[in-house]
Design an enzyme around this catalytic site. Structure first.
Site, PDB file in Angstrom:
ATOM      1  N   ARG A  60       7.136   2.575 -10.943  1.00 19.29           N
ATOM      2  CA  ARG A  60       7.578   3.920 -10.576  1.00 19.29           C
ATOM      3  C   ARG A  60       8.015   3.937  -9.117  1.00 19.29           C
ATOM      4  O   ARG A  60       7.230   3.617  -8.229  1.00 19.29           O
ATOM      5  CB  ARG A  60       6.449   4.936 -10.790  1.00 19.29           C
ATOM      6  CG  ARG A  60       6.058   5.139 -12.240  1.00 19.29           C
ATOM      7  CD  ARG A  60       5.051   6.276 -12.342  1.00 19.29           C
ATOM      8  NE  ARG A  60       4.695   6.562 -13.721  1.00 19.29           N
ATOM      9  CZ  ARG A  60       3.968   7.615 -14.102  1.00 19.29           C
ATOM     10  NH1 ARG A  60       3.523   8.463 -13.187  1.00 19.29           N
ATOM     11  NH2 ARG A  60       3.690   7.817 -15.366  1.00 19.29           N
ATOM     12  N   ASP A  62       9.431   5.922  -5.674  1.00 22.53           N
ATOM     13  CA  ASP A  62       9.292   7.223  -5.032  1.00 22.53           C
ATOM     14  C   ASP A  62      10.655   7.883  -4.828  1.00 22.53           C
ATOM     15  O   ASP A  62      11.707   7.255  -4.986  1.00 22.53           O
ATOM     16  CB  ASP A  62       8.606   7.069  -3.675  1.00 22.53           C
ATOM     17  CG  ASP A  62       7.134   6.708  -3.795  1.00 22.53           C
ATOM     18  OD1 ASP A  62       6.546   6.974  -4.859  1.00 22.53           O
ATOM     19  OD2 ASP A  62       6.588   6.142  -2.823  1.00 22.53           O
ATOM     20  N   ARG A 211       6.670   0.095   2.136  1.00 20.96           N
ATOM     21  CA  ARG A 211       7.182   0.853   3.279  1.00 20.96           C
ATOM     22  C   ARG A 211       6.210   0.837   4.453  1.00 20.96           C
ATOM     23  O   ARG A 211       6.618   0.899   5.618  1.00 20.96           O
ATOM     24  CB  ARG A 211       7.515   2.273   2.843  1.00 20.96           C
ATOM     25  CG  ARG A 211       8.735   2.328   1.920  1.00 20.96           C
ATOM     26  CD  ARG A 211       8.809   3.629   1.153  1.00 20.96           C
ATOM     27  NE  ARG A 211       8.862   4.780   2.049  1.00 20.96           N
ATOM     28  CZ  ARG A 211       8.589   6.016   1.664  1.00 20.96           C
ATOM     29  NH1 ARG A 211       8.235   6.270   0.404  1.00 20.96           N
ATOM     30  NH2 ARG A 211       8.673   7.008   2.522  1.00 20.96           N
TER      31      ARG A 211
END
Length: 283
Positions: A60, A62, A211
């Site tokens: 999944r 973001d 990230r």
């Protein structure tokens, strides 16, 4: 979703890509536009299904994150698959919005689970440090960093992060979820175009992990932190407020890896086990 396909059904694998700019992530939401929502709606329409299919995805993403090599699956009645499989790709191309494309539709082998059968996911994060900014034609996929980056220092700082660790310091904690992951590859390279690309591959990722790692290593690359700092943050095993989660638009899911067909079911079963580090207690 179970790895066992109900009698009279087939498991269908989709290979797809999308530009994440205008999506609120992968996962379907009631109001916001998502990749899953667009795909499930298109599949229901082109196959004239009474009920929408339910997609399971390899990873999944973001809001704002892109994908070049995403993988998803759904189960479909054999007679519906027989009727539509040879026309499905072309019909999806005509129905889907232009920021999401399906490149391959195929019956999945026995034991396949898009999420749990995967043995690695590979992401790329792209950064430009030219003092003039980022090429306007690439601004949606490259982060601009305002200080020059030392790629050698970033690679030196990346090395201690490889292997199996508790990445709690680099993850947004989710209730009941482990933050133990095996980081298989983390390296930086400056291309001929000047863009600095991080290649990050792991068996799985926890929320915001890539990230956050990129954010920490950029601090090393621009000289604001020493090369041993990211490793010290990892060892502390607690979320560090000085680790900046970089913007999503520089991140792309490039590829998902799977084992040989005969190992798919075993891998899926193994991936469902909650991991602990060697020597960790149960409580």
């Amino acid at each position: 979703m179970s790895d066992e396909v109900e009698p009279g059904h087939v498991r269908v694998r989709l290979d797809l890509s999308y530009d994440g700019k205008d999506f609120s992530g992968w996962a379907k939401q009631r109001v916001l536009r998502t990749v899953q929502g667009e795909l499930e709606s298109a599949l229901q329409t082109v196959m004239r299904l009474r009920e929408p299919v339910e997609l399971t995805v390899a990873g999944r993403t973001d809001a704002g994150v892109h994908a070049r090599g995403q993988v998803a699956q759904f189960d479909l009645a054999e007679e519906v698959w027989a009727e539509h499989h040879d026309k499905l790709l072309r019909r999806l191309a005509g129905r889907l919005p232009h920021d999401v494309r399906v490149w391959k539709v195929a019956e999945a082998p026995a034991g396949f689970n898009a999420r749990f059968s995967a043995i690695w996911r590979r992401y790329a994060y792209r950064v430009g440090d030219h003092q003039g900014g980022v090429d306007p034609l690439r601004r949606g996929h490259v982060l601009w960093h305002q200080w020059p980056l030392d790629v050698d220092a970033m690679n030196e700082a990346s090395a201690p992060l490889l292997g199996e660790h508790d990445f709690a310091a680099y993850c947004k904690k989710r209730e009941g979820a482990t933050t133990i992951r095996t980081l298989q590859q983390l390296g930086w390279e400056r291309g001929e175009d000047g863009i600095v690309t991080a290649t990050v591959r792991a068996d799985a990722f926890c929320h915001n992990m890539v990230r956050s790692l990129v954010g920490a290593l950029l601090h090393v690359g621009d000289g604001h932190r020493p090369t041993d700092w990211p490793g010290k943050v990892l060892a502390a095993a607690v979320r560090d407020s000085s680790v900046h989660v970089v913007k999503p638009h520089g991140l792309t899911l490039e590829e998902v890896g799977y084992p040989a067909d005969e190992l798919l079911a075993a891998r899926s079963k193994e991936a469902r086990n909650v991991r602990t580090l060697p020597g960790a207690g149960c409580c």
